[in-house]
Design an enzyme around this catalytic site. Structure first.
Site, PDB file in Angstrom:
ATOM      1  CG  HIS A 219      -1.907   0.862   1.358  1.00 17.88           C
ATOM      2  ND1 HIS A 219      -3.576   1.538   0.536  1.00 17.88           N
ATOM      3  CD2 HIS A 219      -1.664   2.611   1.581  1.00 17.88           C
ATOM      4  CE1 HIS A 219      -3.635   2.081   1.124  1.00 17.88           C
ATOM      5  NE2 HIS A 219      -2.919   3.246   1.396  1.00 17.88           N
ATOM      6  CD  GLU A 220       1.388   3.707   4.199  1.00 21.61           C
ATOM      7  OE1 GLU A 220       1.932   4.840   2.825  1.00 21.61           O
ATOM      8  OE2 GLU A 220       0.410   3.447   4.334  1.00 21.61           O
TER       9      GLU A 220
ATOM     10  CG  HIS B   9       0.325   6.376  -1.034  1.00 20.27           C
ATOM     11  ND1 HIS B   9      -0.470   7.045  -1.288  1.00 20.27           N
ATOM     12  CD2 HIS B   9      -0.289   5.519   0.465  1.00 20.27           C
ATOM     13  CE1 HIS B   9      -1.734   7.449  -0.732  1.00 20.27           C
ATOM     14  NE2 HIS B   9      -1.713   5.965   0.236  1.00 20.27           N
TER      15      HIS B   9
ATOM     16  CD  GLU C 161      -5.356   5.806   0.478  1.00 18.86           C
ATOM     17  OE1 GLU C 161      -4.582   6.216   0.255  1.00 18.86           O
ATOM     18  OE2 GLU C 161      -5.599   4.718   0.630  1.00 18.86           O
TER      19      GLU C 161
HETATM   20 ZN    ZN Z   1      -3.066   5.228   1.868  1.00 17.90          ZN
END
Ligand code: ZN
Length: 501
Positions: A264-265, A268, A294
């Site tokens: 997830h990170e 980003h 996101e």
């Molecule tokens: Zn996030």
């Protein structure tokens, strides 16, 4: 003109330097700082934020923007210079409306509210934080009122995170989504849940970090320009295109939290690492909106990371890293475990089907609080009632109810949550477009080759930073405004194969 442009860039770079120095201090605060450093660190961050704000609302910047305006308009819309003037002006016109004294007051209040929340949450004591949250609501309303002429009081607050998104658009989008999601959740949760015991064995800390790093690097997160550290609430931050950092947490009795947190990170992070270096040091040098950011974390974590194609590549590696725990577990069992759907208490741990329902109730509460139709003191009760209706379970306490998210206690009320659902919806729409351009992507993923997908995202989205607005980027990538159909199609296809829908 050239001289004025250089002067504007020089000033913006100086502001960016202050903001990035503050970002280093916050990163350190959330990773390595000893508890004794908290008070001084708060002071140091406030000073840097104030200096950056003062420099940005300096009338000299307004004058430079005015003088450069005709020149910028003579250039192509997508040129770096035209975009610099356009994007800086938009930000400038917003920031000059908010008095620096108000910004300082809000900053101090948020720091205090956050501090009290960190104690009130474990103590399950909403009453303790209630007066502070009431003040936060007042500040949030005052902030919105610096932008008169809004349709809904939440609009100016949403605008900070997701430029030009309005309550009216979001209400329709969420209602359309809800009508489709509720029966899917109903259908899935009336069937036996997937067995996820294979994820809940003992997985040594160091081995979890090592395999997570290996996989995110394979996806394309560049460790020459990044690093991974431990924290309580994982996040991504960046100090330049050459230094984009991610964080995670590890539970030894749970495999997916660390791995999928890193993916997830990492999503980003890849977005930020893909921004064109020439945009750095200006308001264009970073992801374009909360929803777009996101969309990338959710795309890499869920659409890629929880797909069967990805498992073909990653699962043998996980088995090699954890031969005792996973050696005898078939890939199909693992695939079903990482896609287990259930009615659960905590938003950040929610699966991709129920997740949006958690977001919608928060967004509705933000609107009701700001409108004044819901009082802060009635929030815990309202939360319990709505949660039971929407998610289908009774929160046992406020700690895992109304106190669970940091957002309202460390910032303002309004604009903090819609980006998560926009991200889910947009991630699917972008992946769909990438597949149309490159049908070979799934086969490549099975080989652990993510270059074509990442390249498409860099070319079409990442490299532009904030040169364009989110609506402009969505139009460029998908040929139209935001649509929920690709996301619903994605969910129906994936979960229709796992469950009877
Ligand atoms: Zn996030």
């Amino acid at each position: 003109m050239e001289h004025k442009l250089q002067e504007l860039k020089r000033r913006l770079l100086e502001i960016d330097n202050l903001e990035k120095a503050a970002a280093v201090l916050s990163w350190d605060q959330s990773t390595y700082m000893p508890p004794g450093g908290a008070e001084a660190r708060g002071r140091q961050l406030a000073t840097l934020a104030r200096l950056a704000q003062e420099k940005f609302v300096d009338p000299a910047i307004g004058k430079l923007l005015d003088e450069l305006q005709p020149y910028a308009e003579s250039l192509p819309y997508d040129s770096t210079t035209a975009s610099l003037v356009r994007v800086t002006r938009r930000k400038y016109e917003r920031e000059v409306r908010v008095p620096p004294a108000f910004v300082g007051e809000l900053f101090e209040h948020s720091a205090q509210a956050y501090q009290v929340w960190t104690e009130a949450r474990p103590a399950n004591d909403f009453a303790r934080v209630q007066p502070l949250l009431e003040k936060t609501l007042e500040y949030s309303r005052r902030l919105a009122d610096f932008f008169p002429g809004y349709e809904h009081i939440i609009d100016p607050l949403v605008d900070y995170a997701d430029y030009s998104m309005k309550a009216s658009t979001l209400k329709t989008l969420f209602a359309d989504l809800r009508v489709e999601l509720v029966p899917i959740v109903q259908a899935i949760t009336s069937q036996p849940p997937a067995d996820d015991s294979c994820l809940r064995k003992q997985f040594p800390h160091a081995a979890q970090l090592a395999i997570s790093k290996e996989i995110v690097a394979q996806m394309g997160y560049d460790f020459q320009r990044g690093r991974l550290d431990l924290t309580h609430h994982p996040f991504e931050t960046n100090f330049s295109v050459g230094d984009v950092r991610i964080t995670t947490r590890v539970k030894e009795n749970q495999l997916s939290e660390c791995l999928y947190g890193v993916l997830h990170e990492g999503g980003h992070g890849m977005y930020e690492q893909g921004v064109r270096p020439e945009l750095e040091g200006s308001p264009m040098g970073g992801g374009a909106s909360a929803g777009l950011h996101e969309s990338q974390s959710r795309l890499w974590e869920n659409i890629v990371g929880r797909s069967r194609d990805f498992c073909e590549y990653a699962y043998p590696r996980l088995q090699a890293a954890f031969p005792e725990q996973l050696g005898e577990v078939p890939m199909e069992t693992f695939y079903r475990a990482i896609n287990r759907v259930e009615r659960s208490l905590i938003r950040v741990d929610a699966d991709e089907v129920t997740y949006n329902l958690h977001v919608m109730l928060r967004f509705d509460f933000e609107m009701a609080l700001l409108e004044g139709s819901l009082a802060v003191r009635d929030l815990p009760e309202a939360w319990r009632e709505r949660f039971k209706v929407d998610i289908g379970i009774n929160p046992p306490d406020d700690r895992d109810g109304v106190l669970q998210d940091v957002h309202w206690y460390g910032g303002i009320i309004g604009g903090a949550f819609q980006g998560y659902t926009l991200g889910n919806v947009l991630g699917a729409a972008f992946f769909d477009q990438a597949l149309k351009a490159h049908p070979e992507i799934p086969a490549e993923m099975r080989q652990g080759n993510f270059g074509t997908l990442r390249g498409w995202l860099v070319d079409n989205l990442y490299q532009h930073g904030s040169m364009f607005t989110a609506p402009e980027l969505i139009e460029r990538l998908t040929g139209g405004p935001i649509r929920i159909e690709p996301y619903l199609h994605y969910l129906r296809t994936k979960y229709g194969e796992l469950y009877t829908l």
